[in-house]
Design a protein around this motif. Structure first.
Motif, PDB file in Angstrom:
ATOM      1  N   LEU A 154       0.840  -1.198   0.000  1.00  0.00           N
ATOM      2  CA  LEU A 154       0.000   0.000   0.000  1.00  0.00           C
ATOM      3  C   LEU A 154       0.875   1.248   0.000  1.00  0.00           C
ATOM      4  CD1 LEU A 154      -2.592  -1.293   2.570  1.00  0.00           C
ATOM      5  CD2 LEU A 154      -3.211  -0.363   0.345  1.00  0.00           C
ATOM      6  N   SER A 155       2.106   1.089  -0.467  1.00  0.00           N
ATOM      7  CA  SER A 155       3.036   2.220  -0.416  1.00  0.00           C
ATOM      8  C   SER A 155       2.648   3.300  -1.427  1.00  0.00           C
ATOM      9  CB  SER A 155       4.455   1.732  -0.675  1.00  0.00           C
ATOM     10  OG  SER A 155       4.534   1.122  -1.926  1.00  0.00           O
ATOM     11  N   TYR A 156       3.201   4.465  -1.227  1.00  0.00           N
ATOM     12  CA  TYR A 156       2.950   5.609  -2.118  1.00  0.00           C
ATOM     13  C   TYR A 156       1.457   5.928  -2.243  1.00  0.00           C
ATOM     14  CZ  TYR A 156       7.846   5.173  -3.361  1.00  0.00           C
ATOM     15  OH  TYR A 156       9.206   5.105  -3.302  1.00  0.00           O
ATOM     16  N   LEU A 215       3.394  -6.357   5.068  1.00  0.00           N
ATOM     17  CA  LEU A 215       2.521  -5.199   4.897  1.00  0.00           C
ATOM     18  C   LEU A 215       3.371  -3.978   4.593  1.00  0.00           C
ATOM     19  CD1 LEU A 215      -0.102  -4.952   7.779  1.00  0.00           C
ATOM     20  CD2 LEU A 215      -0.507  -5.263   5.341  1.00  0.00           C
ATOM     21  N   ASN A 216       3.197  -3.407   3.448  1.00  0.00           N
ATOM     22  CA  ASN A 216       3.993  -2.224   3.120  1.00  0.00           C
ATOM     23  C   ASN A 216       3.115  -0.971   3.130  1.00  0.00           C
ATOM     24  OD1 ASN A 216       5.746  -0.316   2.169  1.00  0.00           O
ATOM     25  ND2 ASN A 216       6.620  -1.639   0.580  1.00  0.00           N
ATOM     26  N   PHE A 217       3.348  -0.141   4.120  1.00  0.00           N
ATOM     27  CA  PHE A 217       2.636   1.140   4.243  1.00  0.00           C
ATOM     28  C   PHE A 217       3.602   2.297   4.052  1.00  0.00           C
ATOM     29  CE2 PHE A 217      -1.810   0.947   5.683  1.00  0.00           C
ATOM     30  CZ  PHE A 217      -1.973  -0.405   5.918  1.00  0.00           C
ATOM     31  N   ALA A 218       4.723   2.023   3.390  1.00  0.00           N
ATOM     32  CA  ALA A 218       5.734   3.076   3.239  1.00  0.00           C
ATOM     33  C   ALA A 218       5.198   4.236   2.406  1.00  0.00           C
ATOM     34  CB  ALA A 218       6.978   2.502   2.585  1.00  0.00           C
ATOM     35  N   VAL A 219       5.796   5.408   2.612  1.00  0.00           N
ATOM     36  CA  VAL A 219       5.446   6.612   1.864  1.00  0.00           C
ATOM     37  C   VAL A 219       3.938   6.884   1.891  1.00  0.00           C
ATOM     38  CG1 VAL A 219       6.111   7.973  -0.138  1.00  0.00           C
ATOM     39  CG2 VAL A 219       7.275   5.815   0.304  1.00  0.00           C
ATOM     40  N   ILE A 275       6.567  -5.448   8.562  1.00  0.00           N
ATOM     41  CA  ILE A 275       5.880  -4.248   8.087  1.00  0.00           C
ATOM     42  C   ILE A 275       6.889  -3.175   7.699  1.00  0.00           C
ATOM     43  CG2 ILE A 275       3.719  -4.648   9.318  1.00  0.00           C
ATOM     44  CD1 ILE A 275       4.575  -2.697  11.404  1.00  0.00           C
ATOM     45  N   ASN A 276       6.511  -2.421   6.690  1.00  0.00           N
ATOM     46  CA  ASN A 276       7.353  -1.327   6.211  1.00  0.00           C
ATOM     47  C   ASN A 276       6.578  -0.033   6.442  1.00  0.00           C
ATOM     48  OD1 ASN A 276       8.803   0.550   4.729  1.00  0.00           O
ATOM     49  ND2 ASN A 276       9.286  -0.894   3.070  1.00  0.00           N
ATOM     50  N   LEU A 277       7.106   0.792   7.322  1.00  0.00           N
ATOM     51  CA  LEU A 277       6.445   2.060   7.662  1.00  0.00           C
ATOM     52  C   LEU A 277       7.348   3.233   7.309  1.00  0.00           C
ATOM     53  CD1 LEU A 277       4.967   1.074  11.121  1.00  0.00           C
ATOM     54  CD2 LEU A 277       3.653   1.929   9.187  1.00  0.00           C
ATOM     55  N   ILE A 279      10.266  -4.987  11.554  1.00  0.00           N
ATOM     56  CA  ILE A 279      10.263  -3.739  10.792  1.00  0.00           C
ATOM     57  C   ILE A 279      11.217  -3.821   9.603  1.00  0.00           C
ATOM     58  CG2 ILE A 279      10.685  -1.252  10.927  1.00  0.00           C
ATOM     59  CD1 ILE A 279       8.370  -2.204  12.667  1.00  0.00           C
ATOM     60  N   GLU A 280      10.711  -3.495   8.438  1.00  0.00           N
ATOM     61  CA  GLU A 280      11.569  -3.402   7.266  1.00  0.00           C
ATOM     62  C   GLU A 280      12.015  -1.943   7.140  1.00  0.00           C
ATOM     63  OE1 GLU A 280      10.998  -5.450   3.127  1.00  0.00           O
ATOM     64  OE2 GLU A 280       9.877  -3.580   3.118  1.00  0.00           O
ATOM     65  N   ASP A 281      13.286  -1.753   6.833  1.00  0.00           N
ATOM     66  CA  ASP A 281      13.774  -0.402   6.586  1.00  0.00           C
ATOM     67  C   ASP A 281      13.713   0.524   7.807  1.00  0.00           C
ATOM     68  OD1 ASP A 281      14.971   1.179   4.797  1.00  0.00           O
ATOM     69  OD2 ASP A 281      13.283   1.342   3.416  1.00  0.00           O
ATOM     70  N   PRO A 282      14.214   0.097   8.976  1.00  0.00           N
ATOM     71  CA  PRO A 282      14.174   0.976  10.151  1.00  0.00           C
ATOM     72  C   PRO A 282      14.968   2.267   9.927  1.00  0.00           C
ATOM     73  CG  PRO A 282      15.416  -1.030  10.629  1.00  0.00           C
ATOM     74  CD  PRO A 282      14.826  -1.205   9.278  1.00  0.00           C
TER      75      PRO A 282
HETATM   76  C1  LIG Z   1       9.947  -0.170   2.073  1.00  0.00           C
HETATM   77  O1  LIG Z   1       9.023   0.302   1.113  1.00  0.00           O
HETATM   78  C2  LIG Z   1       9.502   1.318   0.268  1.00  0.00           C
HETATM   79  C3  LIG Z   1       8.396   1.739  -0.647  1.00  0.00           C
HETATM   80  O2  LIG Z   1       7.871   0.639  -1.345  1.00  0.00           O
HETATM   81  C4  LIG Z   1      10.680   0.807  -0.529  1.00  0.00           C
HETATM   82  O3  LIG Z   1      11.246   1.858  -1.289  1.00  0.00           O
HETATM   83  C5  LIG Z   1      11.724   0.275   0.407  1.00  0.00           C
HETATM   84  O4  LIG Z   1      12.764  -0.303  -0.365  1.00  0.00           O
HETATM   85  C6  LIG Z   1      11.103  -0.762   1.320  1.00  0.00           C
HETATM   86  N1  LIG Z   1      12.160  -1.236   2.198  1.00  0.00           N
HETATM   87  C7  LIG Z   1      12.794  -2.383   1.978  1.00  0.00           C
HETATM   88  C8  LIG Z   1      13.905  -2.729   2.940  1.00  0.00           C
HETATM   89  O5  LIG Z   1      12.481  -3.144   1.074  1.00  0.00           O
END
Ligand SMILES: *[C@@H]1O[C@H](CO)[C@@H](O)[C@H](O)[C@H]1NC(C)=O
Ligand SMILES: *[C@@H]1O[C@H](CO)[C@@H](O)[C@H](O)[C@H]1NC(C)=O
Ligand SMILES: *[C@@H]1O[C@H](CO)[C@@H](O)[C@H](O)[C@H]1NC(C)=O
Ligand SMILES: *[C@@H]1O[C@H](CO)[C@@H](O)[C@H](O)[C@H]1NC(C)=O
Ligand SMILES: *[C@@H]1O[C@H](CO)[C@@H](O)[C@H](O)[C@H]1NC(C)=O
Length: 661
Positions: free
Chosen positions: A527-529, A548-552, A572-574, A599-602
């Protein structure tokens, strides 16, 4: 040629990397096993590398010479990459301390001297890469201890004769690459030794062959032979005469697409193919002078034919059924209509590729009808427009499993758009504008993958996905929803097997709280962007073993109950949300710190507010939300005061009472 561009690119890279000598520690890829010292300008192997190192990328350094002691500390080496290390000399027994070494990469070193015992030491050297090393002859490569070689790549050198001596290691040889050398002539005696090898892949790509002794390769058994770009100026028949009596699975005779002054091939030149046993033939980028039934005279036993970018716009109708041909590749040609390919000649095809067609391709009506075995059809990027896809277009394709209609212009799908194709499993419409009526896919009960990204599909149609009971992967990227909301009764109600759902870049603001409850098998949701302000984990049936990707997005506050239910194996990616690092969010922030493994991408999960901590990683935030000492003092004082006043009041009262008695 492409190769030149690559070459210069690499030289520039080289200069850049030698300019920055600041950091000279090698990067650990796998502890004690794999290290990369790429581009550190090193003049020797650092002592810090553990003696257990097995894989070492030492490319883009400055070794100049390899001695018997250069790698003596790394006794366990298996793989060594010395690409562009300025190595000019390889002295005796340079690898004597590396008995397990299997791969040596010496690409891009100007080798002036290779000692006779240069490669002695390794018990079983398997892969040797000597590309772009300036070697002028194979005789300069010491054959000592190369008996077990499987790969020898000596491409892009100025070698002018392919002279394979009796000492040439053939026992295990599988890949022999002589591409882009200056070989003009091949004599029978030079290649005689190859007759003892079966299943070899030999590449002579990009050598301007003027002469091959007829039958030079007679009765050889190859897996693959690459003669692409070898007949640029000359005549294909020179090559084919040399290949008379050859047995090979793959034969590549095409050329490069950036060669100037195209030479044309005639049907006559292809006659030699009658005396060669080949299953898969590539004639990429060739210009046909007389494309006609006679072109196919010697192609009747092919299993696969690649005519990518061959300047053709029709097929002769009378070439006869090629009954062994199962795969036909016709990418980057100029067909106006699929019917112009006369596919009745190819009725045993299982795979057909007509992508990136230069003309706007019409699918016609019933043009594919005879392809009863067809399983894979790629018509992507071909400017297709159809106002009533695809029942007549795909008539007869009852075995079709994989259909790619991506990157086309505009398709209108009516109800039951694929009436005869109910074995479809993969359907790709990405980057094609789609108009669909109520339920176009209702009979596609085996469909597993549906790509509707960038298709401007009408998401208000809640019956769109009706019938797709087996759908596991759905890509909806860059489509828009009514009120930017996914409602509880949205179109996702009809796909109960869904595991992967991509909803990134859909401008979403709201997800209603029951929206995905029906999707009990969901495992991966992107659900990013979007513009979501809520981390709505309660919209899912259960967040167990889920990504679950809620990034951006625009999430600031996350109530604790939204994360408490996230099970251990979930990720989850926040990242890139303006998370509020304030006390009202303390529940989530404490959870976050205790569950950092989920957590992905802390690194990119940072505070958005308040100003003072903006950009700080959530994991390193120190937030104390207990009461301050001043506050406690004040409260204690108030309580004390209260007690004192009450006692005083009571005392006064009692006094009065007793006085009055
Ligand atoms: C987390 O999500 C963002 C947006 O989709 C992405 O750019 C980023 O690479 C993701 N983090 C990882 C570690 O995959
Ligand atoms: C022949 O070589 C090819 C490619 O190297 C390989 O995929 C294939 O398995 C080999 N076949 C046999 C019979 O060894
Ligand atoms: C090629 O095959 C044809 C028959 O298929 C035969 O007549 C001809 O002699 C062969 N040519 C060579 C060079 O072996
Ligand atoms: C469809 O074709 C496009 C472009 O040619 C390609 O990128 C994509 O991977 C293909 N899709 C499938 C499902 O094979
Ligand atoms: C859908 O197609 C797009 C564009 O080709 C591609 O990037 C994406 O990976 C595809 N989605 C899936 C789930 O394969």
């Amino acid at each position: 040629m492409d190769f030149n561009k690559y070459f210069y690119g690499v030289i520039i890279l080289c200069q850049v990397s030698s300019a920055s000598e600041a950091d000279t520690t090698c990067r650990e890829v796998i502890v004690n096993k794999t290290y990369s010292c790429e581009g550190l300008g090193l003049k020797e192997v650092p002592e810090s590398l553990p003696f257990t190192t097995e894989n070492l990328d030492f490319s883009f350094n400055a070794l100049s010479a390899l001695y018997s002691f250069t790698f003596s500390s790394l006794k366990e080496l298996v793989y060594l990459d010395l690409t562009r290390c300025q190595v000019n000399w390889v002295f005796d027994e340079a690898f004597q301390s590396n008995p397990n070494l299997q791969t040596i990469v010496l690409i891009g070193n100007q080798l002036m001297y290779l000692a006779d015992t240069a490669f002695a030491g390794p018990i079983s050297l398997k892969h040797l890469f000597l590309t772009q090393t300036g070697l002028t002859s194979l005789l300069l490569v010491p054959m000592h201890n190369l008996d077990n070689l499987e790969t020898l790549d000596i491409g892009s050198n100025p070698i002018s004769v392919m002279q394979l001596l009796d000492s040439f290691p053939i026992k295990n040889l599988r890949h022999l690459d002589f591409q882009l050398n200056g070989i003009e002539k091949i004599l029978t005696k030079d290649v005689e030794i190859l007759r003892q090898i079966t299943n070899l892949s030999l590449s002579l790509k990009g050598n301007s062959l003027k002469y091959i002794e007829p039958k030079a390769f007679y009765s050889n058994n190859f897996y693959s032979l690459n003669f692409a770009g070898c007949a640029n100026k000359g005549d294909l028949s020179v090559i084919l005469d040399g290949l008379v009596g050859v047995n090979t699975h793959i034969l590549k005779l095409g050329t490069f697409d950036d060669v100037e002054g195209k030479s044309e091939i005639t049907s006559n030149m292809l006659q030699g193919l009658c005396n060669i046993s080949v299953a898969e033939l590539s004639l990429e980028n060739m210009h046909f002078f007389d494309f006609s039934a006679s072109t196919f005279q010697c192609l009747s036993r092919l299993q696969k034919l690649d005519l990518t970018h061959s300047y053709i716009d029709y097929f002769p109708p009378d070439i006869g059924n090629m009954s062994l041909l199962t795969e036909l590749i016709l990418n980057q040609n100029s067909f106006e209509n699929l019917c112009d390919i006369h596919l009745a000649n190819f009725s045993f095809l299982t795979h057909l590729h007509v992508n990136r067609n230069f003309e706007k391709l019409q699918m016609g009506s019933g043009c594919l009808e005879k392809l009863l075995q067809l399983q894979y059809l790629d018509l992507s990027g071909s400017g297709i427009k159809s106002s009533n896809c695809c029942s007549t277009e795909l008539k007869g394709l009852s075995n079709l499993k994989h259909l790619n209609l991506s990157n086309n212009d505009l398709l209108s799908l009516h109800d039951l758009a694929f009436p005869e194709n109910n074995k479809l499993e993969i359907l790709d419409f990405s980057f094609t504008c789609l108009q669909a009526s109520k339920n176009p896919f209702v009979n596609l009960q085996l469909l597993r993958v549906l790509n509707l990204s960038h298709s401007s599909i009408d998401t208000n149609n809640r019956y769109l996905l009706q019938g797709l009971l087996k759908l596991t992967i759905l890509d909806f990227k860059e489509n828009h929803f009514h009120s930017d909301t996914i409602q509880n009764d949205s179109l996702f109600q009809f796909v109960p097997s869904l595991e992967v759902l991509i909803l990134s870049s859909c401008a979403l603001k709201v997800i209603e709280h029951q929206a995905f409850q029906m999707l009990k098998k969901l495992k991966h949701v992107d659900l990013s962007y979007n513009s979501l302000t809520t981390f709505s984990s309660n919209a899912f049936y259960v967040v167990n073993t889920m990504y679950l990707n809620f990034a951006v997005n625009r999430i600031q506050i996350i109530p604790l109950e939204m994360v408490n239910s996230i099970s251990d194996n979930s990720i989850i990616n926040l990242s890139h949300n303006p998370l509020a690092c304030v006390c009202s969010n303390i529940g989530f922030i404490s959870w976050y710190k205790q569950n950092i493994n989920k957590i992905e991408d802390p690194k990119d999960t940072v505070c958005g507010t308040p100003r003072a901590v903006e950009g700080m990683q959530l994991s390193s935030l120190m937030l104390s939300c207990g009461m301050s000492t001043a506050m406690i003092l004040i409260i204690v004082l108030i309580v004390l005061l209260l007690i004192i006043t009450t006692t005083v009041v009571i005392k006064c009262y009692l006094k009065k009472r007793y006085q009055s008695i």
